[in-house]
Scaffold this active site. Structure first.
Site, PDB file in Angstrom:
ATOM      1  N   GLU A 131      -1.646  -8.982   3.599  1.00  0.00           N
ATOM      2  CA  GLU A 131      -1.453  -9.537   4.950  1.00  0.00           C
ATOM      3  C   GLU A 131      -2.747 -10.018   5.590  1.00  0.00           C
ATOM      4  O   GLU A 131      -2.713 -10.843   6.502  1.00  0.00           O
ATOM      5  CB  GLU A 131      -0.743  -8.527   5.860  1.00  0.00           C
ATOM      6  CG  GLU A 131      -1.541  -7.296   6.261  1.00  0.00           C
ATOM      7  CD  GLU A 131      -1.401  -6.119   5.300  1.00  0.00           C
ATOM      8  OE1 GLU A 131      -1.121  -6.355   4.107  1.00  0.00           O
ATOM      9  OE2 GLU A 131      -1.587  -4.968   5.748  1.00  0.00           O
ATOM     10  N   HIS A 135      -3.681  -4.956   0.498  1.00  0.00           N
ATOM     11  CA  HIS A 135      -3.113  -5.501   1.744  1.00  0.00           C
ATOM     12  C   HIS A 135      -3.173  -7.026   1.757  1.00  0.00           C
ATOM     13  O   HIS A 135      -4.145  -7.604   2.249  1.00  0.00           O
ATOM     14  CB  HIS A 135      -3.891  -4.952   2.940  1.00  0.00           C
ATOM     15  CG  HIS A 135      -3.642  -3.507   3.169  1.00  0.00           C
ATOM     16  ND1 HIS A 135      -2.602  -3.047   3.939  1.00  0.00           N
ATOM     17  CD2 HIS A 135      -4.282  -2.408   2.702  1.00  0.00           C
ATOM     18  CE1 HIS A 135      -2.624  -1.722   3.949  1.00  0.00           C
ATOM     19  NE2 HIS A 135      -3.623  -1.314   3.208  1.00  0.00           N
ATOM     20  N   CYS A 169       0.832  -1.203   0.000  1.00  0.00           N
ATOM     21  CA  CYS A 169       0.000   0.000   0.000  1.00  0.00           C
ATOM     22  C   CYS A 169       0.873   1.261   0.000  1.00  0.00           C
ATOM     23  O   CYS A 169       1.464   1.578  -1.010  1.00  0.00           O
ATOM     24  CB  CYS A 169      -0.986  -0.039   1.158  1.00  0.00           C
ATOM     25  SG  CYS A 169      -2.442   0.946   0.784  1.00  0.00           S
TER      26      CYS A 169
HETATM   27  N1  GLN Z   1      -1.875   6.830   2.766  1.00  0.00           N
HETATM   28  C1  GLN Z   1      -2.012   6.079   1.569  1.00  0.00           C
HETATM   29  C2  GLN Z   1      -3.386   6.257   0.933  1.00  0.00           C
HETATM   30  O1  GLN Z   1      -4.311   6.703   1.544  1.00  0.00           O
HETATM   31  C3  GLN Z   1      -1.734   4.598   1.809  1.00  0.00           C
HETATM   32  C4  GLN Z   1      -2.735   3.935   2.697  1.00  0.00           C
HETATM   33  C5  GLN Z   1      -2.254   2.630   3.249  1.00  0.00           C
HETATM   34  O2  GLN Z   1      -1.068   2.312   3.212  1.00  0.00           O
HETATM   35  N2  GLN Z   1      -3.148   1.844   3.792  1.00  0.00           N
HETATM   36  O3  GLN Z   1      -3.556   5.947  -0.212  1.00  0.00           O
END
Ligand code: GLN
Length: 526
Positions: A503, A501, A376
């Site tokens: 994970e 994600h 992410c």
């Molecule tokens: N801050 C980034 C976004 O909003 C990544 C978010 C995250 O890593 N969950 O896109």
């Protein structure tokens, strides 16, 4: 007929009610029952999405996009099920539902009160999943005696009254502390806690005692006598080398049979003990890899709970012990420290803090061919790093960190621009991506179509794909052919970033291909 197991906690928080509940759920599942778990958190936040991970640990995301407590991750990993919005409840979201109803005029002029209106809504949620399970395990967060937990305890009491005795089993998880000076385990806090529970009108059927030392018979007898619980229902929960050993420890104390007996149910199949042996068989390590996770929360494992689990689960499948260290992205000696690691991961995150450290980490991993996984925000940092250092787009950034950057390589989607409320408004939950063949992503997933969980607002800006691909950072998966989901560098042994994600999808004995790939490459590189 659905049966209900209530889990409450006493004495202190963080006793692992979620792990106890999930372990019991696992035992019942091994008897052939369909089990579901519902979490109730007494805080006023509508969901933990806006809460600081320092206070609350990671935000677990369900496939249908609920931002929830990390206990849901524990349930998913133990039971190998998918949770949803109905598995996670907070006081905030319950009050919001009741207040919205009041505003619509649904209460017909009645005075809206905690009892019965809030408690009715809580009870409605106790049974929300009954259609698709034999046993619903209901965990009430917090500790008995907390003011904010009272409506939940009261709802549990009413629920007891309204249902048959044999339909409900109540478990209280407490702490039996060891006083070193006296060389003694103390039961008084447990007695007080159970008294508090009984004042509310709930008498536990079982007490699970978290303890650092085994409880002898006389201590069990004492707890049984003072707390009005059968002696065989005083269960000890010692710290275990792996949380996945806890179901077996509870099984050895007949926890499952005691529950089955009181609930008056018949196991649906012969108890399958192979899960215990399989879990043990993946805990034999003959190798070790050292992995650095470079994030904002350096010393807080709970903030990256699912990542930690994913790394351990994947390593275990390769007979390897994962030694995972959390390094603060703002650490001045970060790059020096990275030299001690076989693999590096930059996890998700929000806000500017530590970004430059994460980017330096990526430069180091890219140049030195250290296996690297960016998740992410970690993927977004890959894009920034390649833009600045490979494509020479000086000052390239995400508009999250620099609104006026000349090269907005990560930017907010138009539909996200006008959002006023922060909670629950990101790209959340499962989205599909199409993977290109002949990519690392394809080699790992062995599929061209995947679905993974998302939780972010910003995206890789498609305008920069061409320039970046020219310098070696290729996009290997897209959502609906437009939004980049995976990036990778083909000339590196393992350098991959994902907008989602992964994970949240790891389960013991079903490691996620991205984590397994990372560790496998680290092992080969050694
Ligand atoms: N801050 C980034 C976004 O909003 C990544 C978010 C995250 O890593 N969950 O896109």
């Amino acid at each position: 007929m659905t049966k209900y197991i209530f889990i409450t906690g006493g004495v202190v928080s963080s006793l692992g009610k979620g792990i106890s509940g999930a372990s019991i759920g696992k035992l019942l599942q091994l008897h052939g029952f369909k089990v579901n778990m519902i979490k109730f958190d007494p805080y006023i936040n509508v969901d933990p999405g806006t809460m600081n991970p320092y206070q609350h640990g990671e935000v677990f995301v369900t496939t249908d996009g609920a931002e929830s407590d990390l206990d849901l991750g524990t349930y998913e990993r133990f039971l190998d099920v998918y949770t949803s919005k109905a598995n996670t409840n907070t006081a905030g979201d319950i009050y919001q539902t009741v207040i919205n109803r009041e505003r619509r005029g649904d209460y017909d002029g009645a005075t809206v009160q905690v009892i019965p209106h809030i408690t009715d809504e809580i009870k409605r949620r106790f049974v929300a999943l009954k259609a698709d399970c034999d046993i619903s395990i209901i965990e009430i967060g917090g500790t008995v005696g907390d003011i904010e937990g009272l409506p939940f305890m009261e709802a549990a009491r009413q629920f007891q009254l309204e249902n048959k005795k044999e339909d409900i089993f109540s478990i209280h998880v407490t702490l039996v502390p060891y006083i070193a000076g006296a060389h003694e385990l103390k039961t008084k806090p447990t007695q007080h806690s159970v008294n508090k529970l009984r004042e509310i009108g709930i008498s536990p059927d079982m007490i699970i005692c978290r303890t650092e030392h085994a409880l002898d018979e006389s201590l069990k007898r004492k707890i049984s006598l003072f707390c009005n619980v059968k002696e065989e229902c005083v269960v000890e929960a010692l710290d275990a080398p792996s949380i996945y050993y806890i179901p077996e420890a509870l099984y050895e104390q007949n926890v499952d049979s005691l529950i089955i007996e009181k609930l008056n149910i018949k196991p649906k199949k012969k108890f399958d003990k192979t899960w215990f042996t399989k879990i043990k068989s993946i805990s034999k390590f003959d190798k070790k890899v050292k992995i650095a996770v470079v994030g904002k929360y350096a010393d807080l494992k709970d903030a990256y709970k699912s990542i930690d689990e994913s790394l351990n689960i994947a390593a275990a499948e390769l007979n390897t012990r994962a030694e995972v260290h959390y390094l603060g992205a703002e650490d001045k000696n970060l790059v020096e420290k990275l030299k001690n690691y076989d693999a590096i991961l930059v996890p998700g995150g929000f806000g500017n803090r530590g970004i430059e450290g994460k980017i330096k980490t990526i430069t180091y991993a890219r140049r030195n061919k250290i296996p690297f996984l960016g998740i992410c925000l970690g993927m977004q940092c890959i894009v920034i790093e390649s833009s600045r250092n490979l494509a020479k787009l000086e000052g390239a950034n995400s508009t999250e960190f620099d609104e006026n950057t000349k090269y907005p390589v990560i930017k907010i989607l138009d539909e996200q621009k006008n959002i006023k409320y922060r909670g629950g408004t990101m790209r959340l939950g499962n989205y599909k991506s199409e993977i290109k063949k002949n990519t690392l992503a394809h080699k790992l997933y062995k599929s061209t179509e995947i679905e993974e969980r998302h939780r972010h607002r910003y995206e890789m800006n498609p305008e920069f794909i061409k320039v970046l691909e020219k310098v070696g950072l290729s996009v290997s998966a897209y959502h609906k052919r437009v939004l980049p989901e995976i990036v990778e560098i083909k000339t590196h042994p393992f350098f991959i970033g994902v907008q989602f994600h992964p994970e949240f999808a790891s389960r013991p004995m079903k490691a996620h291909p991205l984590f397994k790939g990372l560790i496998n490459t680290a092992l080969k590189n050694k």
